[in-house]
Design a protein around this motif. Structure first.
Motif, mmCIF file in Angstrom:
data_model
loop_
_atom_site.group_PDB
_atom_site.id
_atom_site.type_symbol
_atom_site.label_atom_id
_atom_site.label_comp_id
_atom_site.label_asym_id
_atom_site.label_seq_id
_atom_site.Cartn_x
_atom_site.Cartn_y
_atom_site.Cartn_z
ATOM 1 N N ILE A 86 0.920 -1.085 -0.025
ATOM 2 C CA ILE A 86 0.112 -0.042 0.127
ATOM 3 C C ILE A 86 0.952 1.152 -0.164
ATOM 4 C CG2 ILE A 86 -2.015 -1.108 1.089
ATOM 5 C CD1 ILE A 86 -1.248 0.229 3.749
ATOM 6 N N ILE A 87 0.393 2.261 -0.479
ATOM 7 C CA ILE A 87 0.916 3.522 -0.627
ATOM 8 C C ILE A 87 0.009 4.587 0.492
ATOM 9 C CG2 ILE A 87 1.673 5.932 -1.573
ATOM 10 C CD1 ILE A 87 2.445 4.031 -3.980
ATOM 11 N N VAL A 88 0.648 4.915 1.590
ATOM 12 C CA VAL A 88 -0.215 5.784 2.611
ATOM 13 C C VAL A 88 0.224 7.275 2.450
ATOM 14 C CG1 VAL A 88 -0.739 6.022 4.981
ATOM 15 C CG2 VAL A 88 -0.435 3.578 3.883
ATOM 16 N N LYS A 89 -0.677 8.374 2.576
ATOM 17 C CA LYS A 89 -0.085 9.501 2.739
ATOM 18 C C LYS A 89 -0.539 10.084 4.026
ATOM 19 C CE LYS A 89 -1.072 11.503 -1.681
ATOM 20 N NZ LYS A 89 -1.934 12.547 -2.519
ATOM 21 N N SER A 90 0.460 10.245 4.750
ATOM 22 C CA SER A 90 0.146 10.620 6.348
ATOM 23 C C SER A 90 0.042 12.294 6.483
ATOM 24 C CB SER A 90 1.323 9.744 6.998
ATOM 25 O OG SER A 90 1.003 10.381 8.610
ATOM 26 N N ARG A 91 -0.787 12.774 7.275
ATOM 27 C CA ARG A 91 -0.963 14.204 7.188
ATOM 28 C C ARG A 91 0.017 14.461 8.318
ATOM 29 N NH1 ARG A 91 -5.201 13.180 4.965
ATOM 30 N NH2 ARG A 91 -6.710 14.070 4.032
ATOM 31 N N LEU A 92 0.905 15.674 7.853
ATOM 32 C CA LEU A 92 1.925 16.249 8.783
ATOM 33 C C LEU A 92 1.285 17.255 9.582
ATOM 34 C CD1 LEU A 92 4.597 16.565 6.015
ATOM 35 C CD2 LEU A 92 4.508 14.636 7.862
ATOM 36 N N LYS A 93 1.886 17.262 10.953
ATOM 37 C CA LYS A 93 1.443 18.510 11.812
ATOM 38 C C LYS A 93 2.727 19.441 12.247
ATOM 39 C CE LYS A 93 -1.927 15.552 14.407
ATOM 40 N NZ LYS A 93 -2.325 15.207 15.735
ATOM 41 N N ASN A 94 3.616 18.685 12.827
ATOM 42 C CA ASN A 94 4.785 19.816 13.073
ATOM 43 C C ASN A 94 6.509 19.217 12.495
ATOM 44 O OD1 ASN A 94 3.080 21.478 14.770
ATOM 45 N ND2 ASN A 94 3.117 19.632 16.196
ATOM 46 N N SER A 95 6.219 18.352 11.615
ATOM 47 C CA SER A 95 7.394 17.870 10.981
ATOM 48 C C SER A 95 7.494 17.665 9.672
ATOM 49 C CB SER A 95 7.890 16.523 11.777
ATOM 50 O OG SER A 95 6.784 15.576 11.246
ATOM 51 N N ASN A 96 8.417 17.116 8.928
ATOM 52 C CA ASN A 96 8.373 17.056 7.695
ATOM 53 C C ASN A 96 8.213 15.345 6.948
ATOM 54 O OD1 ASN A 96 10.841 15.914 7.953
ATOM 55 N ND2 ASN A 96 12.004 17.320 6.543
ATOM 56 N N ASP A 97 8.041 14.468 8.133
ATOM 57 C CA ASP A 97 7.898 12.949 7.803
ATOM 58 C C ASP A 97 7.317 12.241 9.138
ATOM 59 O OD1 ASP A 97 7.905 10.693 6.491
ATOM 60 O OD2 ASP A 97 10.351 10.612 6.170
ATOM 61 N N VAL A 98 7.109 11.081 9.025
ATOM 62 C CA VAL A 98 6.595 10.264 9.987
ATOM 63 C C VAL A 98 7.236 8.991 9.963
ATOM 64 C CG1 VAL A 98 4.422 11.530 10.246
ATOM 65 C CG2 VAL A 98 4.611 9.468 8.876
ATOM 66 N N SER A 99 7.286 8.311 11.154
ATOM 67 C CA SER A 99 7.522 7.009 11.180
ATOM 68 C C SER A 99 6.530 5.918 11.349
ATOM 69 C CB SER A 99 8.869 6.459 12.154
ATOM 70 O OG SER A 99 8.517 6.888 13.468
ATOM 71 N N ILE A 100 6.705 4.792 10.855
ATOM 72 C CA ILE A 100 5.180 3.959 11.254
ATOM 73 C C ILE A 100 5.584 2.922 12.345
ATOM 74 C CG2 ILE A 100 3.589 2.169 10.259
ATOM 75 C CD1 ILE A 100 3.791 4.771 8.800
ATOM 76 N N ASP A 101 4.912 3.211 13.433
ATOM 77 C CA ASP A 101 4.937 2.200 14.808
ATOM 78 C C ASP A 101 4.445 1.300 14.848
ATOM 79 O OD1 ASP A 101 6.634 4.475 15.808
ATOM 80 O OD2 ASP A 101 5.042 5.337 16.664
ATOM 81 N N ALA A 102 3.212 0.973 14.442
ATOM 82 C CA ALA A 102 2.440 -0.264 14.296
ATOM 83 C C ALA A 102 1.086 0.169 13.503
ATOM 84 C CB ALA A 102 1.703 -0.451 15.989
ATOM 85 N N ILE A 103 0.669 -1.226 13.107
ATOM 86 C CA ILE A 103 -0.254 -1.347 12.188
ATOM 87 C C ILE A 103 -1.419 -2.319 12.601
ATOM 88 C CG2 ILE A 103 -1.381 -1.896 9.615
ATOM 89 C CD1 ILE A 103 1.293 -0.792 8.708
#
Length: 149
Positions: A86-103
């Motif tokens: 899958i390709i997921v677009k994660s919305r940003l709040k206060n940074s320029n990227d996210v790391s995935i912790d759990a699904i």
């Protein structure tokens, strides 16, 4: 005030990709995953894209290779049994990227727990939501994604 709150919740809950509390992520079936790559550009107009065929994977990587700077191209993953890409677009709040912790999978919803961080490979002022290529273990079927922070 209640009408406004109900209207806001109605709009909020009818999005394809949503934000939920972390309690929802602690329930359901945990999904093993591999975070393949984060792309600082858009690969889909939707909040997520399920890649369920080699043709679709080839189309996605044609876009990636087109946007790639330099002479090296990413290898194209092969679609095999018991894997879901899958390709997921994660919305940003206060940074320029996210790391995935759990699904986790609960009914027809995929809950993705993320942590924000500043990726040195991306422009620090970028507000473009990264497109994240994930490989999920198993043939996972779902209708929506909810992102938790």
């Amino acid at each position: 005030m209640k009408i406004y709150l109900y209207f806001f919740l109605f709009l909020f809950l009818n999005c394809q990709s949503q934000i939920a509390s972390s309690k929802a992520v602690s329930q359901g079936k945990e999904i093993s995953f591999e975070d393949k790559y984060h792309y600082p550009f858009s690969l889909t107009h939707k909040d997520f894209l399920i890649i369920d065929s080699q043709d679709k994977m080839d189309e996605v990587f044609a876009l990636i290779h087109k946007r790639n700077e330099g002479n090296r191209f990413s290898p194209i993953p092969a679609i095999v049994e018991n894997e879901t890409y899958i390709i997921v677009k994660s919305r940003l709040k206060n940074s320029n990227d996210v790391s995935i912790d759990a699904i986790r999978l609960i009914k027809n919803t995929l809950y993705i727990k993320v942590t924000e961080f500043d990726n040195p490979d991306f422009n620090t002022t970028s507000r473009t939501s990264p497109n994240i290529l994930l490989k999920l273990s198993g043939n996972i079927t779902f209708k929506k994604i909810i992102t938790t922070y």
